[in-house]
Design an enzyme around this catalytic site. Structure first.
Site, short mmCIF file in Angstrom:
data_model
loop_
_atom_site.label_atom_id
_atom_site.label_comp_id
_atom_site.label_asym_id
_atom_site.label_seq_id
_atom_site.Cartn_x
_atom_site.Cartn_y
_atom_site.Cartn_z
N ASP A 160 0.95 4.17 -0.21
CA ASP A 160 0.36 5.18 -1.06
C ASP A 160 1.37 5.77 -2.04
O ASP A 160 1.04 6.65 -2.83
CB ASP A 160 -0.31 6.29 -0.24
CG ASP A 160 0.69 7.15 0.55
OD1 ASP A 160 1.86 6.76 0.66
OD2 ASP A 160 0.27 8.21 1.05
N SER A 174 2.39 6.68 7.31
CA SER A 174 2.94 6.55 5.96
C SER A 174 4.39 6.10 5.98
O SER A 174 4.72 5.05 6.50
CB SER A 174 2.75 7.87 5.21
OG SER A 174 3.07 7.74 3.85
N ASP A 189 5.81 2.29 0.37
CA ASP A 189 6.11 2.70 1.73
C ASP A 189 5.15 2.03 2.70
O ASP A 189 4.36 1.17 2.30
CB ASP A 189 6.10 4.22 1.85
CG ASP A 189 4.73 4.82 1.54
OD1 ASP A 189 3.96 4.17 0.81
OD2 ASP A 189 4.43 5.94 2.01
N ASP A 242 2.38 2.68 4.23
CA ASP A 242 0.94 2.60 3.99
C ASP A 242 0.62 2.41 2.52
O ASP A 242 -0.54 2.44 2.12
CB ASP A 242 0.23 3.84 4.54
CG ASP A 242 0.48 5.09 3.72
OD1 ASP A 242 1.52 5.18 3.06
OD2 ASP A 242 -0.38 6.00 3.75
#
Length: 449
Positions: free
Chosen positions: A247, A104, A243, A245
């Site tokens: 999410d 992440s 960010d 990833d």
């Protein structure tokens, strides 16, 4: 072995705590638990595997896939795609398991493995415990035609992009908006600019050239400086940052002012409220959301449900109450009518659509939340298990009485360290700091080790 799964899967330093060997055995263990779940359904189990752009994801992906396939699971390799894209495709492709290889917003040397159940939802704790128990166990493996097939999935980006666009009204609802999009050199670098452009926006991408080493490096939702600069340089209407990833999502208005997760939640909540689509007229947030958000929702007649910090707790509360909107100050926003997890690009699209539909600037929309000054003091070297100390609670009550409805106090013990966090909100920064310092002194005195 100790507890393997944290609040968001298995995380650690890639090739340090998180090795290819661990990834292989995790895939194998997950497969065996999965095979037990599938039982005698008369079909081969299926998993989908996606990752972000960090270079360690390449060997970890191969290791996880090897573990799954060696245990008889067919695998579709999604390659680089946002975490919420893996969640969506897990459901779309009727997969028994989704695997995301990403850390992440963490720095590049870290990585993680997150497992998703059928439908793209978080694994139950009981399933995680079963997978942990299966790690390293002796078992027979299939041979010959019993091993899994590994196939690249060609339309990953197409399918996910189509899903995102289908959640918006009309064909080009963002026509006329100029948007800077910071992709954090991460998983959204391809699909992000493509989706915003397809929705009609003029897109200026930054952080869109990953090299395996630069994910989250001075860019994205954890480093908003480059986004602010680009918005001002290009005279853009809005800046969006995701960010690594993708999410989570934060924004910047046309003046370069940051619009945080609380403000984004308020804007989306009011839009859903006006459209009659905010389930039970309720917004779910964590205890760290600013009091300004609570006051804005109260004025609008919207109820606020609070949870512990962490998107998993927001998701649990949303599921329990069948609520349609929730999230965190950090930019995790969950629109449960369209997704099973936080989705930065989905959030961005609906935020931008609200800007376009109202004809108001993001700055104007965000002004509904007057953020109160917030001070956080970390008190180390104390017994975090004794926050129910009578004298400490009495001191908190005194400060809360002084603040009344214009502020609040929150004590948060760390989950792993001898630390208690004292958070105070008040109308003025100086007042918040003074209250936090007084309570921090009481914590040190009463909870000393």
């Amino acid at each position: 072995m100790g507890r393997l799964f944290g609040t968001d899967g298995v995380r650690g330093l890639a090739n340090g705590a998180l090795t290819a060997d661990l990834a292989l055995h995790l895939g194998e263990a997950a497969a065996h638990v999965l095979v037990d779940e599938v039982g005698q359904a008369g079909r081969r189990p299926l998993a989908v595997v996606g990752r972000d752009t960090r270079i360690s994801g390449q060997f970890l992906e191969h290791a996880v896939v090897a573990g799954l396939a060696s245990a008889g699971v067919d695998v579709l390799r999604l390659r680089v795609v946002p975490t919420p894209g893996v969640a969506y495709l897990t459901g779309l492709l009727d997969a028994d398991l989704g695997v995301v290889i990403s850390a992440s917003h963490n720095p590049m040397p870290d990585n993680g493995i997150k497992l998703l159940a059928r439908g793209g939802v978080k694994l139950d704790d009981a399933v995680e415990r079963a997978i942990e128990a299966a790690m390293g166990g002796e078992r027979s493996l299939p041979t010959g035609g019993g091993v899994g097939r590994v196939t690249p999935y060609a339309s990953t980006i197409d399918d996910y992009a189509d899903h995102l666009l289908a959640t918006l009204p009309g064909s080009r609802p963002l026509e006329g908006l100029t948007v800077v999009l910071d992709c954090a050199h991460g998983a959204a670098h391809e699909v992000g600019p493509r989706v915003l452009a397809a929705a009609g926006a003029r897109v200026i991408p930054i952080g869109d050239r990953p090299d395996g080493l630069n994910i989250n490096d001075g860019c994205g939702s954890t480093h908003l400086g480059p986004l602010r600069q680009a918005v001002l340089e290009h005279g853009a209407d809005v800046g969006i940052a995701v960010d690594g990833d993708a999410d989570r999502c934060l924004a910047v208005d046309h003046t370069g002012t940051v619009v945080d997760g609380d403000q984004i939640l308020a804007i989306l909540a009011l839009g859903l409220h006006e459209a009659g689509r905010l389930a039970d007229e309720t917004l779910v947030v964590t205890v760290m959301s600013n009091l300004g958000l609570h006051l804005a929702m109260k004025d609008a007649g919207i109820r606020v449900v609070q949870t512990a910090v962490g998107d998993r707790y927001v998701l649990e509360a949303m599921k329990a109450g069948a609520y349609s909107l929730g999230g965190e100050q950090s930019g995790h926003v969950i629109l449960s009518d369209h997704a099973t997890t936080g989705d930065g690009l989905l959030t961005a699209l609906h935020l931008l659509q609200r800007v376009k539909a109202t004809g108001r600037s993001l700055r104007s929309l965000a002004s509904v939340v007057t953020r109160l000054p917030q001070v956080l003091v970390n008190v180390a070297g104390v017994d975090r298990t004794r926050c129910d100390d009578d004298a400490l609670l009495a001191a908190v009550a005194v400060e809360e009485a002084k603040l009344g409805e214009t502020g609040r106090v929150l004590l948060r013990p760390s989950g792993t360290e001898p630390v208690v966090r004292v958070m105070v909100e008040a109308p003025e920064q100086v007042q918040a700091q003074e209250v936090a310092d007084r309570l921090a002194d009481v914590v040190r005195e009463r909870l000393a080790l």
